[in-house]
Design a protein around this motif. Structure first.
Motif, PDB file in Angstrom:
ATOM      1  N   GLY A 152     -35.979  10.849   6.569  1.00  0.00           N
ATOM      2  CA  GLY A 152     -36.978  11.241   7.554  1.00  0.00           C
ATOM      3  C   GLY A 152     -38.283  10.493   7.408  1.00  0.00           C
ATOM      4  O   GLY A 152     -39.129  10.551   8.313  1.00  0.00           O
ATOM      5  N   THR A 153     -38.465   9.765   6.309  1.00  0.00           N
ATOM      6  CA  THR A 153     -39.690   8.998   6.110  1.00  0.00           C
ATOM      7  C   THR A 153     -39.764   7.883   7.149  1.00  0.00           C
ATOM      8  O   THR A 153     -38.812   7.116   7.322  1.00  0.00           O
ATOM      9  N   ARG A 154     -40.894   7.781   7.845  1.00  0.00           N
ATOM     10  CA  ARG A 154     -41.066   6.785   8.892  1.00  0.00           C
ATOM     11  C   ARG A 154     -41.507   5.457   8.284  1.00  0.00           C
ATOM     12  O   ARG A 154     -42.406   5.415   7.445  1.00  0.00           O
ATOM     13  N   ILE A 155     -40.849   4.362   8.716  1.00  0.00           N
ATOM     14  CA  ILE A 155     -41.211   3.013   8.295  1.00  0.00           C
ATOM     15  C   ILE A 155     -41.932   2.354   9.458  1.00  0.00           C
ATOM     16  O   ILE A 155     -41.348   2.104  10.516  1.00  0.00           O
ATOM     17  N   ARG A 156     -43.227   2.073   9.269  1.00  0.00           N
ATOM     18  CA  ARG A 156     -44.017   1.549  10.379  1.00  0.00           C
ATOM     19  C   ARG A 156     -43.616   0.126  10.764  1.00  0.00           C
ATOM     20  O   ARG A 156     -43.649  -0.235  11.937  1.00  0.00           O
TER      21      ARG A 156
ATOM     22  N   GLU B 123     -33.004   1.803  12.740  1.00  0.00           N
ATOM     23  CA  GLU B 123     -33.967   1.231  13.679  1.00  0.00           C
ATOM     24  C   GLU B 123     -34.271   2.237  14.788  1.00  0.00           C
ATOM     25  O   GLU B 123     -33.361   2.739  15.446  1.00  0.00           O
ATOM     26  N   LEU B 124     -35.561   2.503  14.978  1.00  0.00           N
ATOM     27  CA  LEU B 124     -35.967   3.337  16.108  1.00  0.00           C
ATOM     28  C   LEU B 124     -36.345   2.478  17.299  1.00  0.00           C
ATOM     29  O   LEU B 124     -36.108   2.839  18.443  1.00  0.00           O
TER      30      LEU B 124
ATOM     31  N   THR C 263     -40.312  -0.261  14.281  1.00  0.00           N
ATOM     32  CA  THR C 263     -40.343   0.915  13.420  1.00  0.00           C
ATOM     33  C   THR C 263     -38.934   1.384  13.077  1.00  0.00           C
ATOM     34  O   THR C 263     -37.964   1.104  13.782  1.00  0.00           O
ATOM     35  N   GLY C 264     -38.849   2.112  11.981  1.00  0.00           N
ATOM     36  CA  GLY C 264     -37.578   2.654  11.536  1.00  0.00           C
ATOM     37  C   GLY C 264     -37.776   3.964  10.802  1.00  0.00           C
ATOM     38  O   GLY C 264     -38.902   4.466  10.656  1.00  0.00           O
ATOM     39  N   GLU C 265     -36.662   4.507  10.321  1.00  0.00           N
ATOM     40  CA  GLU C 265     -36.709   5.792   9.635  1.00  0.00           C
ATOM     41  C   GLU C 265     -35.634   5.802   8.548  1.00  0.00           C
ATOM     42  O   GLU C 265     -34.510   5.331   8.759  1.00  0.00           O
TER      43      GLU C 265
ATOM     44  N   SER D  81     -32.757   7.194   6.632  1.00  0.00           N
ATOM     45  CA  SER D  81     -31.736   8.190   6.944  1.00  0.00           C
ATOM     46  C   SER D  81     -31.041   8.707   5.686  1.00  0.00           C
ATOM     47  O   SER D  81     -30.528   9.821   5.681  1.00  0.00           O
TER      48      SER D  81
END
Length: 815
Positions: free
Chosen positions: A668-672, A713-714, A718-720, A722
């Motif tokens: 759940g951690t967001r990768i900017r 990949e969002l 950005t990504g998250e 999983s």
């Protein structure tokens, strides 16, 4: 013109033969002064082969045209062309002395003494003028060997004048292959009774109207179109030719460039072919002519494929390129009739899509040679023949009209059946299908292909039965042509493409895909005809309606003063958006399509969850690699595909920044910025995370000293996170023999077992404590608690090898 189409009795025909002095000289003033030379010997068919009824009808019609007060225009009117067609259509070859007059009318030119559209250029100053003259001389010497030297010189002069003028007018650079193609087009034209100026304008119009652009490009648009047509009508033949790596350009380029003039040995056959071909006035008919030739060679192509010859590709090219060589004049009518039949059994959308790119007033070489040309890119990327939404809707409307009208008159009307009838297969997710669909569409759940292959095959069989029943009863939904419908969004339609591919691999004929998907249908019907054109349409849950409302409705309009109605509407819109987003996430990545087709179509061979294709390492393999977590390496990969122990090309372990700690990157951690994050880690691979329900998420898998990390990949940047696994929790790494790209990681822990005499190398999860370096009295086993699956279209061996090396390195440092 009905009065001209009379029937003569035998006596009248014989009298006409005996008394007629028609030789073309008396009517030459209609089209200009003929050349004072005979261009080619033995080009006529002889009076014994003349269709005297056709000759008389044509002579009468041409005399009436000449007797009219004024000519319609330098370009013939449609009415004038139709008058000629009313006489010629359905007949055999035209009379030789009238052929030139008829051809120039059919291609849209009307000649007289006062005006010619494009005069010849009299200055021969091309840079390659000598080369051009030599090409003409060689061609004449080879083609007209029986003519006298004086006639040779006259023909060479005419050819050089025509080609020089064309190269200058159209600004086409000299190329020997181009010139040879032009000369083949001029070969039948030289038999016509025309002046050089008339001949030049006829030549120019034929190239403009009938010779496709991009024909000299090996990967040109005409050849992509031809392959799509071949795939549509006979996918098995297309598969055979593709498997032998034979490109359409290698055998069909001269067909399209010269309109078969260079491929047919008999000059009279060429003339008869052009007689009928020009009457159809359809430049796309040549693709279907080529199609008929290739389909006629199906058995011989299969023989070549299954032969032991080492020159299969060359043999195939030789076979295909010589198919038209032996066509005789008597073969031409049937040949073109069959070609026209295939044309009528083909959706017309491709014509509208590509006509402007293939034909027109510009040079046929003006299409860019870059593969980025929009039309060529569309044809290259089309999985099968595309069908436009307009054609599909028109077909459905006409089918409904026919099925609802049972009168004998409507059933007997020929025009009523001059359209392609589709059996529509809607492959969108069930929630989208239930929110609005075509009234004649059948639903097929694409997700079953991966999740439940047996159920999918059952659904397909039921679908084909429904198609057969609909055809038998004449229902509006019945049609021989399958048209698959997706959403129109690339990220969602990957399953649809997989379904279409599976049908093509089964050699299913007449498979098409709706261009633009359901989205294009919705745009065409919205807003006035949406309720009439779609069944069970719900604007609150229909994804296309949601997108329409979101794009055109101001945000403030969704909020009422009391708040309640707007809140309900906003809630429903949110639910619909969430459903759309969910279906988008369920789609697999584009890179998986090609790699998974074999897995999809061979579920038994590829294995489901049975593990029949999985292979445990045997006791004899224990020394092949270092143990990790003090256990034997249990890589269930075929021996030939086992990952190497050598260092990865991306670097050794020392290349990894030891200070990088990813332990705190919880799911759940967001990768900017994915790019910046990947720069911090040397060991990362592009992949897709495959969940237990068949959902796929595109992203990157990263290996560090202690962790295995998956970043979804969002969007582009950005990504998250999983998942984040500890390497020392990995118990097994498995893969299918035939699909090493699909990697499964199994995690768990080691439990102690009572002492037994079991073989430590036995296949299965049980691993002896002896092989872990412990005492001989105690045994342990691995208990699997959870697993992850990754699909790596490339680099799977490198990925597994590096994971193993990291685990080995950690075990060594712990000891």
């Amino acid at each position: 013109m009905d009065e001209l189409l009379f029937t003569l009795n035998d006596d009248e025909l014989q009298e006409l033969k005996n008394t007629s002095s028609i030789d073309g000289d008396e009517d030459d003033h209609l089209f200009g002064t003929p050349p004072p030379r005979n261009r080619s010997k033995s080009t006529g068919s002889g009076n014994e082969n003349v269709d005297w009824e056709l000759t008389l009808s044509l002579e009468t019609t041409l005399q009436l045209i000449e007797g009219e007060p004024t000519a319609p225009s330098p370009n013939c009117s449609e009415e004038l062309i139709q008058r000629i067609l009313d006489v010629c259509r359905g007949r055999g070859g035209l009379p030789d002395h009238l052929r030139g007059k008829v051809w120039v009318i059919l291609i849209g030119l009307y000649y007289n003494n006062k005006s010619t559209k494009h005069p010849l250029i009299e200055i021969y100053d091309l840079k390659e003028q000598n080369e051009l003259r030599n090409d003409c001389t060689e061609f004449v010497a080879k083609t007209y060997s029986s003519n006298s030297p004086e006639e040779h010189s006259s023909i060479v002069s005419s050819l050089e004048s025509i080609l020089t003028s064309y190269l200058k007018h159209q600004k086409v650079a000299y190329d020997k292959s181009i010139i040879l193609g032009y000369l083949q087009i001029l070969k039948p034209l030289l038999t016509l009774n025309l002046t050089d100026t008339q001949l030049y304008n006829t030549f120019r119009m034929i190239i403009t109207q009938y010779v496709p652009r991009d024909v000299f490009n090996e990967h040109g648009l005409p050849f992509h179109i031809f392959r799509l047509l071949l795939l549509y009508h006979e996918p098995e033949v297309c598969s055979v030719v593709d498997s032998l790596r034979v490109l359409p350009h290698s055998y069909a380029s001269q067909w399209f460039l010269s309109l078969f003039s260079s491929a047919i040995a008999n000059l009279q056959s060429i003339l008869v072919l052009w007689d009928v071909y020009l009457q159809y006035r359809d430049p796309f008919l040549i693709y279907h002519m080529a199609l008929v030739l290739v389909l006629n060679a199906k058995d011989r192509l299969l023989e070549i494929k299954h032969s032991d010859s080492s020159t299969k590709k060359a043999d195939t090219i030789q076979l295909l390129s010589t198919l038209p060589a032996n066509l005789e004049p008597s073969d031409i009518p049937d040949f073109l009739t069959i070609s026209q039949h295939y044309a009528s059994q083909t959706p017309n959308s491709y014509r509208r899509m590509f006509e402007s790119a293939l034909y027109g007033n510009d040079s046929f070489l003006t299409l860019s040679n870059s593969s980025t040309s929009p039309c060529r890119r569309v044809a290259m990327q089309s999985l099968c023949l595309p069908v436009a939404a307009e054609e599909l809707l028109n077909s459905i409307r006409m089918a409904k009209s026919l099925s609802s009208n049972d009168s004998t008159d409507s059933r007997s009307s020929t025009d009523a059946y001059m359209f392609v009838r589709f059996f529509v297969v809607d492959c969108r997710p069930a929630e989208q299908y239930n929110s609005g669909r075509l009234p004649t569409a059948f639903h097929l759940d694409c997700a079953l292909m991966l999740l439940e292959p047996v159920k999918f095959n059952t659904a397909v069989q039921g679908l084909l039965l429904a198609q057969k029943d609909a055809l038998n009863v004449g229902a509006a939904a019945g049609g021989e042509h399958l048209c698959f419908v997706g959403s129109g969004r690339e990220e969602e339609d990957q399953y649809v493409h997989m379904v279409v591919s599976s049908f093509l691999q089964r050699n299913t004929q007449k498979v098409a895909l709706l261009s633009g998907g359901f989205q294009s249908l919705h745009e065409l019907l919205y807003p006035d005809n949406i309720e009439d054109g779609l069944a069970d349409h719900n604007p609150l849950t229909c994804p296309e309606c949601v997108l329409q409302k979101t794009s055109v409705t101001p945000s403030s309009s969704t909020v009422s003063r009391d708040g309640s109605p707007a809140s309900d509407s906003r809630s429903k819109l949110f639910t619909a958006k969430l459903s759309l987003f969910s279906s988008t996430l369920k789609a697999k990545s584009a890179e998986m399509k090609g790699k998974l087709i074999d897995y999809i179509n061979n579920p038994v061979a590829s294995g489901g969850s049975s593990g029949a294709d999985e292979k445990h390492v045997k006791s004899s393999d224990k020394n092949k690699s270092k143990p990790y977590r003090n256990l034997l390496p249990v890589f269930m990969i075929d021996d030939d595909d086992e990952p190497s122990d050598e260092a990865s090309p991306s670097g050794g372990l020392a290349d990894l920044d030891s200070t990088t700690d990813v332990t705190h990157f919880h799911p759940g951690t967001r990768i900017r910025s994915i790019k910046q994050f990947l720069k911090q880690h040397n060991f990362h691979w592009s992949c897709s995370e495959v969940l237990s329900d068949g959902s796929h998420y595109e992203g990157y898998v990263i290996v560090t000293r202690d962790n295995l990390l998956m970043i979804r990949e969002l969007d582009r940047d950005t990504g998250e996170v999983s998942l984040n696994r500890l390497l020392n929790s990995i118990i097994k790494i498995t893969s299918k023999k035939k699909h090493p790209e699909l990697i499964t990681f199994k995690y768990g822990h080691v439990v102690k077992l009572p002492s037994t005499s079991s073989d430590p190398g036995k296949e299965g999860d049980e691993i002896s404590d002896k092989d872990r370096g412990g005492g001989e009295e105690e045994e342990t086993a691995a208990e699997i608690t959870h697993s992850d699956r990754f699909y790596l279209p490339s680099g799977s061996k490198d990925f597994v090898s590096n994971v193993k090396r990291f685990i080995d390195s950690k075990n060594s440092s712990d000891q």
